[in-house]
Design an enzyme around this catalytic site. Structure first.
Site, PDB file in Angstrom:
ATOM      1  N   ALA A  61       0.840  -1.189   0.000  1.00  0.00           N
ATOM      2  CA  ALA A  61       0.000   0.000   0.000  1.00  0.00           C
ATOM      3  C   ALA A  61       0.881   1.247   0.000  1.00  0.00           C
ATOM      4  CB  ALA A  61      -0.904   0.001   1.222  1.00  0.00           C
ATOM      5  N   GLY A  62       0.297   2.353  -0.460  1.00  0.00           N
ATOM      6  CA  GLY A  62       1.022   3.616  -0.498  1.00  0.00           C
ATOM      7  C   GLY A  62       1.325   4.075  -1.900  1.00  0.00           C
ATOM      8  N   LYS A 211      -1.818  -3.888  10.040  1.00  0.00           N
ATOM      9  CA  LYS A 211      -0.489  -3.392   9.664  1.00  0.00           C
ATOM     10  C   LYS A 211       0.108  -2.622  10.833  1.00  0.00           C
ATOM     11  CE  LYS A 211       2.147  -1.386   5.889  1.00  0.00           C
ATOM     12  NZ  LYS A 211       2.106  -0.955   4.472  1.00  0.00           N
ATOM     13  N   ASN A 240       5.166  -1.035   8.595  1.00  0.00           N
ATOM     14  CA  ASN A 240       5.065   0.268   7.962  1.00  0.00           C
ATOM     15  C   ASN A 240       6.431   0.952   7.974  1.00  0.00           C
ATOM     16  OD1 ASN A 240       3.872   2.743   6.941  1.00  0.00           O
ATOM     17  ND2 ASN A 240       1.954   2.100   7.895  1.00  0.00           N
ATOM     18  N   THR A 313       9.248   1.026  -2.231  1.00  0.00           N
ATOM     19  CA  THR A 313      10.301   2.018  -2.431  1.00  0.00           C
ATOM     20  C   THR A 313      11.371   1.552  -3.407  1.00  0.00           C
ATOM     21  OG1 THR A 313       9.937   2.918  -0.216  1.00  0.00           O
ATOM     22  CG2 THR A 313      12.064   3.390  -1.233  1.00  0.00           C
TER      23      THR A 313
END
Length: 359
Positions: A61-62, A211, A240, A313
């Site tokens: 997610a993100g 999470k 996270n 990332t």
């Protein structure tokens, strides 16, 4: 990286990080970029919480906050994709600039603050893809100014249960003031009870994951594991972003406020993962996240106790062919090691990781 990936990275790095992110979403909507050839290998198939994953690598997610491109992400080679975090009402998030590249560390600091278009917009997109193949999880959160944050999670469950392969309750972002306090046992117990009740009343009953942050101490992990077990939550996502700052080579942005993700998070998040596996036992599901940038790091998360793994990332630095390359590398490893299933690796280095201190 391929020549195409290097060119794409150089182009995107001429823009500020948030603009580059928007351009990458737009490219995926248009059918670009093309990832590495997707490897299909029966040894990489994993069944978790009744879901059959073609491989254990997912997009965290993100990235796709508004459920715009989950199918395009699956097309890059991911075995599953998680969209969100999605809050009931649209919100702009924190003031810009709020994303910072730490290029020498292959890391990012962000303080976005759950910027998203809200439930209605995401539901419309997810409803349009209903019936398509592919595992798509939905990560739900609470609005920053909500007067009933637990109620926000209940609304998320009710809204997205019909469309989500699984739901993730995100209470671990460091960028919404007070959100991480919901990891404390009393608040967590109430949250999980109400979330489970909301699922029982929903039109569908997908698995639910919690999470958590990587910045918890052992006593807090024990409380979380106890509540997850007692409330029969299906699994935990570890972890996270971190508010800690391990030794970093990048100096320009290292002091920025926000959550750190990427390569420097691997060690801490993997230690937490192993400790959570020890606390939960062998049967409850865990998704390992943090610092995965290769087949080797993905496999090490599995050795430390993960059933599934996620990244985000590292794609900023390695390009859109990364998931395909990782999956191909995992398949080569399974062949060389003569594994019948990648599942055979799980917990094989659990003890070595679990004894490491949380410094």
């Amino acid at each position: 990286m391929s020549v195409l990936d290097r060119f794409g990275q150089k182009l995107l790095f001429t823009f500020d990080p948030e603009t580059a992110h928007g351009l990458s979403i737009a490219a995926l909507r248009c059918g670009l970029p093309v990832g590495a050839r997707t490897v299909q290998d029966a040894r990489l198939k994993v069944t978790v919480c009744g879901l059959d994953f073609p491989n254990p690598l997912g997009m965290a997610a993100g990235y796709d906050k508004n459920a715009e491109v989950p199918d395009a992400l699956l097309g890059l080679g991911f075995g599953f994709a998680e969209v969100g975090t999605i809050t009931p009402l649209p919100q702009a998030g924190n003031p810009k600039p709020r994303i910072f590249r730490l290029t020498r560390d292959e890391a990012v600091i962000n303080r976005l603050g759950f910027n998203n278009e809200g439930h209605a917009a995401a539901e419309k997109r997810l409803a349009a893809r209903r019936g398509r193949a592919g595992i798509v999880g939905v990560n739900i959160g609470a609005n920053k100014d909500s007067t009933d944050r637990i109620g926000d999670y209940e609304r998320g469950v009710a809204r997205f249960a019909p469309y989500a392969s699984y739901l993730t309750v995100n209470i671990s972002s460091p960028n919404t003031p007070g959100l991480r306090t919901m990891q404390a046992r009393e608040q967590l117990g109430e949250l999980l009870s109400r979330v489970i009740a909301a699922r029982a009343a929903a039109l569908a009953r997908p698995p639910i994951f919690l999470k958590i942050a990587p910045d918890l101490v052992e006593a807090e992990l024990e409380d979380i594991a106890a509540e997850v077990t007692e409330k029969q939550i299906d699994g935990i996502i570890v972890s996270n972003t971190t508010i800690s700052r391990p030794a970093l080579r990048s100096t320009d942005a290292a002091g920025e406020t926000g959550g750190l993700s990427g390569k420097p998070l691997f060690e801490r998040s993997t230690i937490v993962l192993a400790k959570v596996r020890k606390l939960l036992g062998p049967h409850r599901a865990i998704i390992g996240v943090g610092g995965i940038n290769s087949a080797d790091t993905a496999l090490e998360k599995i050795r430390a106790g993960a059933d599934l793994v996620q990244l985000y990332t590292s794609m900023i630095y390695a390009g859109p062919s990364l998931p395909g390359r990782i999956v191909a590398g995992m398949a080569r490893f399974a062949e060389t090691a003569r594994l019948k299933s990648i599942r055979e690796l799980r917990d094989s280095r659990l003890d070595q990781w679990a004894v490491k201190p949380l410094n």
